[in-house]
Design a protein around this motif. Sequence first.
Motif, PDB file in Angstrom:
ATOM      1  N   LEU A   1       0.874  -1.128   0.027  1.00 44.72           N
ATOM      2  CA  LEU A   1      -0.011  -0.046  -0.073  1.00 44.72           C
ATOM      3  C   LEU A   1       0.823   1.393   0.105  1.00 44.72           C
ATOM      4  CD1 LEU A   1      -2.975   1.126   0.253  1.00 44.72           C
ATOM      5  CD2 LEU A   1      -2.531   1.302   2.746  1.00 44.72           C
ATOM      6  N   GLU A   2       0.606   2.163  -0.904  1.00 45.85           N
ATOM      7  CA  GLU A   2       1.180   3.553  -1.023  1.00 45.85           C
ATOM      8  C   GLU A   2       0.504   4.479  -0.380  1.00 45.85           C
ATOM      9  OE1 GLU A   2       4.373   4.066  -2.377  1.00 45.85           O
ATOM     10  OE2 GLU A   2       4.454   2.045  -2.877  1.00 45.85           O
ATOM     11  N   PRO A   3       1.027   5.595   0.285  1.00 43.93           N
ATOM     12  CA  PRO A   3       0.451   6.543   0.931  1.00 43.93           C
ATOM     13  C   PRO A   3      -0.516   7.255   0.114  1.00 43.93           C
ATOM     14  CG  PRO A   3       2.701   6.813   1.493  1.00 43.93           C
ATOM     15  CD  PRO A   3       2.492   5.491   0.493  1.00 43.93           C
TER      16      PRO A   3
ATOM     17  N   SER B   1      -7.499   6.670   0.591  1.00 45.46           N
ATOM     18  CA  SER B   1      -8.244   7.802   0.677  1.00 45.46           C
ATOM     19  C   SER B   1      -8.724   8.176  -0.753  1.00 45.46           C
ATOM     20  CB  SER B   1      -7.487   9.056   1.353  1.00 45.46           C
ATOM     21  OG  SER B   1      -6.493   9.480   1.019  1.00 45.46           O
ATOM     22  N   ALA B   2      -7.751   8.154  -1.706  1.00 44.71           N
ATOM     23  CA  ALA B   2      -8.169   8.519  -3.277  1.00 44.71           C
ATOM     24  C   ALA B   2      -9.279   7.596  -3.689  1.00 44.71           C
ATOM     25  CB  ALA B   2      -6.790   8.304  -4.145  1.00 44.71           C
TER      26      ALA B   2
ATOM     27  N   LEU C   1     -15.300  11.978   3.920  1.00 42.61           N
ATOM     28  CA  LEU C   1     -14.242  11.129   4.017  1.00 42.61           C
ATOM     29  C   LEU C   1     -13.079  11.957   5.100  1.00 42.61           C
ATOM     30  CD1 LEU C   1     -12.840   8.407   4.017  1.00 42.61           C
ATOM     31  CD2 LEU C   1     -11.588   9.550   1.724  1.00 42.61           C
ATOM     32  N   ASP C   2     -12.818  11.342   6.232  1.00 41.02           N
ATOM     33  CA  ASP C   2     -11.951  11.818   7.186  1.00 41.02           C
ATOM     34  C   ASP C   2     -10.881  10.754   7.474  1.00 41.02           C
ATOM     35  OD1 ASP C   2     -10.455  13.245   9.006  1.00 41.02           O
ATOM     36  OD2 ASP C   2     -12.046  13.046  10.598  1.00 41.02           O
ATOM     37  N   LEU C   3      -9.728  10.695   6.598  1.00 42.39           N
ATOM     38  CA  LEU C   3      -8.939   9.744   6.548  1.00 42.39           C
ATOM     39  C   LEU C   3      -7.592  10.076   6.183  1.00 42.39           C
ATOM     40  CD1 LEU C   3      -8.117   6.409   6.870  1.00 42.39           C
ATOM     41  CD2 LEU C   3      -8.636   6.422   4.563  1.00 42.39           C
ATOM     42  N   ASP C   4      -6.366  10.364   7.014  1.00 42.05           N
ATOM     43  CA  ASP C   4      -5.060  10.502   6.801  1.00 42.05           C
ATOM     44  C   ASP C   4      -4.187   9.323   6.562  1.00 42.05           C
ATOM     45  OD1 ASP C   4      -2.804  11.715   6.460  1.00 42.05           O
ATOM     46  OD2 ASP C   4      -2.454  12.766   8.374  1.00 42.05           O
ATOM     47  N   ASP C   5      -4.029   8.823   5.263  1.00 40.67           N
ATOM     48  CA  ASP C   5      -3.390   7.565   5.068  1.00 40.67           C
ATOM     49  C   ASP C   5      -2.010   8.091   4.474  1.00 40.67           C
ATOM     50  OD1 ASP C   5      -4.566   8.364   2.796  1.00 40.67           O
ATOM     51  OD2 ASP C   5      -4.855   6.478   2.054  1.00 40.67           O
ATOM     52  N   SER C   6      -1.463   9.259   5.027  1.00 43.56           N
ATOM     53  CA  SER C   6      -0.271   9.704   4.387  1.00 43.56           C
ATOM     54  C   SER C   6       1.080   8.932   5.155  1.00 43.56           C
ATOM     55  CB  SER C   6       0.066  11.263   4.919  1.00 43.56           C
ATOM     56  OG  SER C   6      -0.056  11.319   6.004  1.00 43.56           O
ATOM     57  N   ASP C   7       0.754   8.082   6.058  1.00 51.17           N
ATOM     58  CA  ASP C   7       1.805   7.166   6.851  1.00 51.17           C
ATOM     59  C   ASP C   7       1.275   5.868   6.891  1.00 51.17           C
ATOM     60  OD1 ASP C   7       3.687   5.862   8.126  1.00 51.17           O
ATOM     61  OD2 ASP C   7       3.672   7.263   9.995  1.00 51.17           O
ATOM     62  N   THR C   8       1.518   5.082   5.977  1.00 48.66           N
ATOM     63  CA  THR C   8       1.024   3.836   5.890  1.00 48.66           C
ATOM     64  C   THR C   8       1.496   2.722   6.901  1.00 48.66           C
ATOM     65  OG1 THR C   8       2.157   3.164   4.020  1.00 48.66           O
ATOM     66  CG2 THR C   8      -0.281   4.239   3.773  1.00 48.66           C
TER      67      THR C   8
ATOM     68  N   ILE D   1      -4.095   3.291  11.107  1.00 50.15           N
ATOM     69  CA  ILE D   1      -4.859   4.265  10.712  1.00 50.15           C
ATOM     70  C   ILE D   1      -6.402   4.241  10.944  1.00 50.15           C
ATOM     71  CG2 ILE D   1      -5.437   6.229   8.941  1.00 50.15           C
ATOM     72  CD1 ILE D   1      -2.586   5.247   7.664  1.00 50.15           C
ATOM     73  N   LYS D   2      -6.914   5.236  11.551  1.00 43.84           N
ATOM     74  CA  LYS D   2      -8.289   5.135  11.789  1.00 43.84           C
ATOM     75  C   LYS D   2      -8.833   6.467  11.412  1.00 43.84           C
ATOM     76  CE  LYS D   2      -8.365   2.462  16.100  1.00 43.84           C
ATOM     77  NZ  LYS D   2      -9.184   1.432  15.669  1.00 43.84           N
ATOM     78  N   GLY D   3     -10.191   5.946  10.464  1.00 40.78           N
ATOM     79  CA  GLY D   3     -10.838   7.254   9.817  1.00 40.78           C
ATOM     80  C   GLY D   3     -12.176   7.400   9.788  1.00 40.78           C
ATOM     81  N   PHE D   4     -12.844   7.710   9.208  1.00 42.91           N
ATOM     82  CA  PHE D   4     -14.521   7.901   9.572  1.00 42.91           C
ATOM     83  C   PHE D   4     -14.879   8.445   7.947  1.00 42.91           C
ATOM     84  CE2 PHE D   4     -18.435  10.095  10.024  1.00 42.91           C
ATOM     85  CZ  PHE D   4     -19.362   9.200  11.048  1.00 42.91           C
ATOM     86  N   ALA D   5     -16.361   8.143   7.835  1.00 44.29           N
ATOM     87  CA  ALA D   5     -16.960   8.716   6.531  1.00 44.29           C
ATOM     88  C   ALA D   5     -18.461   8.742   6.776  1.00 44.29           C
ATOM     89  CB  ALA D   5     -16.349   8.064   5.355  1.00 44.29           C
ATOM     90  N   VAL D   6     -19.244   8.928   5.661  1.00 43.56           N
ATOM     91  CA  VAL D   6     -20.525   8.968   5.877  1.00 43.56           C
ATOM     92  C   VAL D   6     -20.850   8.182   4.465  1.00 43.56           C
ATOM     93  CG1 VAL D   6     -22.788  10.277   5.790  1.00 43.56           C
ATOM     94  CG2 VAL D   6     -20.901  10.747   7.305  1.00 43.56           C
ATOM     95  N   TYR D   7     -21.636   7.230   4.656  1.00 45.01           N
ATOM     96  CA  TYR D   7     -22.306   6.381   3.431  1.00 45.01           C
ATOM     97  C   TYR D   7     -23.875   6.122   3.570  1.00 45.01           C
ATOM     98  CZ  TYR D   7     -23.163   2.982  -0.408  1.00 45.01           C
ATOM     99  OH  TYR D   7     -23.675   2.464  -1.512  1.00 45.01           O
ATOM    100  N   GLU D   8     -24.467   6.999   2.632  1.00 44.84           N
ATOM    101  CA  GLU D   8     -26.078   6.797   2.852  1.00 44.84           C
ATOM    102  C   GLU D   8     -26.538   7.223   4.027  1.00 44.84           C
ATOM    103  OE1 GLU D   8     -27.242   2.834   1.597  1.00 44.84           O
ATOM    104  OE2 GLU D   8     -26.996   2.930  -0.336  1.00 44.84           O
ATOM    105  N   GLY D   9     -26.003   8.358   4.486  1.00 43.79           N
ATOM    106  CA  GLY D   9     -26.500   9.133   5.592  1.00 43.79           C
ATOM    107  C   GLY D   9     -25.898   8.412   7.014  1.00 43.79           C
ATOM    108  N   ALA D  10     -25.208   7.255   6.908  1.00 47.63           N
ATOM    109  CA  ALA D  10     -24.992   6.535   8.234  1.00 47.63           C
ATOM    110  C   ALA D  10     -23.275   6.703   8.131  1.00 47.63           C
ATOM    111  CB  ALA D  10     -25.403   5.329   8.228  1.00 47.63           C
ATOM    112  N   GLY D  11     -22.832   6.807   9.542  1.00 47.47           N
ATOM    113  CA  GLY D  11     -21.519   6.621   9.627  1.00 47.47           C
ATOM    114  C   GLY D  11     -20.701   5.307   9.420  1.00 47.47           C
ATOM    115  N   LEU D  12     -19.467   5.565   8.831  1.00 42.46           N
ATOM    116  CA  LEU D  12     -18.613   4.371   8.246  1.00 42.46           C
ATOM    117  C   LEU D  12     -17.365   4.512   8.927  1.00 42.46           C
ATOM    118  CD1 LEU D  12     -18.248   2.129   6.295  1.00 42.46           C
ATOM    119  CD2 LEU D  12     -17.394   3.778   4.548  1.00 42.46           C
TER     120      LEU D  12
END
Length: 124
Positions: free
Chosen positions: A11-13, A17-18, A27-34, A38-49
Amino acid sequence: MQDLEIYIRDLEPGQVSAWLEVHVDKLDLDDSDTAKVIKGFAVYEGAGLRITLYPGAFGKRFTSLVLEGESLPWNSDLDCARSAWRAMETEIRCSPGDWKEGDPVEDEKWWRLDDRGEKMVVWN
């Protein structure tokens, strides 16, 4: 809660996220240091992911990606893996879906998606 899990080789930094930014909202994901979890968050169909990346899975070359939420962008690990393969063009692996926690892993077959196509393989 549903979850999807795939394994991404080398996996490349920025790759995750791209890829995810075209499938989810906010999308809230900082995957610059793989090299770290890494923990992140997003929304899909109105629900948290929830999004988690675990480096060093099954040897040092794979990173486990886990997506957890009430609603997910893909129906199966394999659908998720296919989408990731098209976006990242690196080997992606996932469970065929019938393995359960506690089952023996020795003869476990996994889907491998790479430039040779899709194939069921033993991990090593």
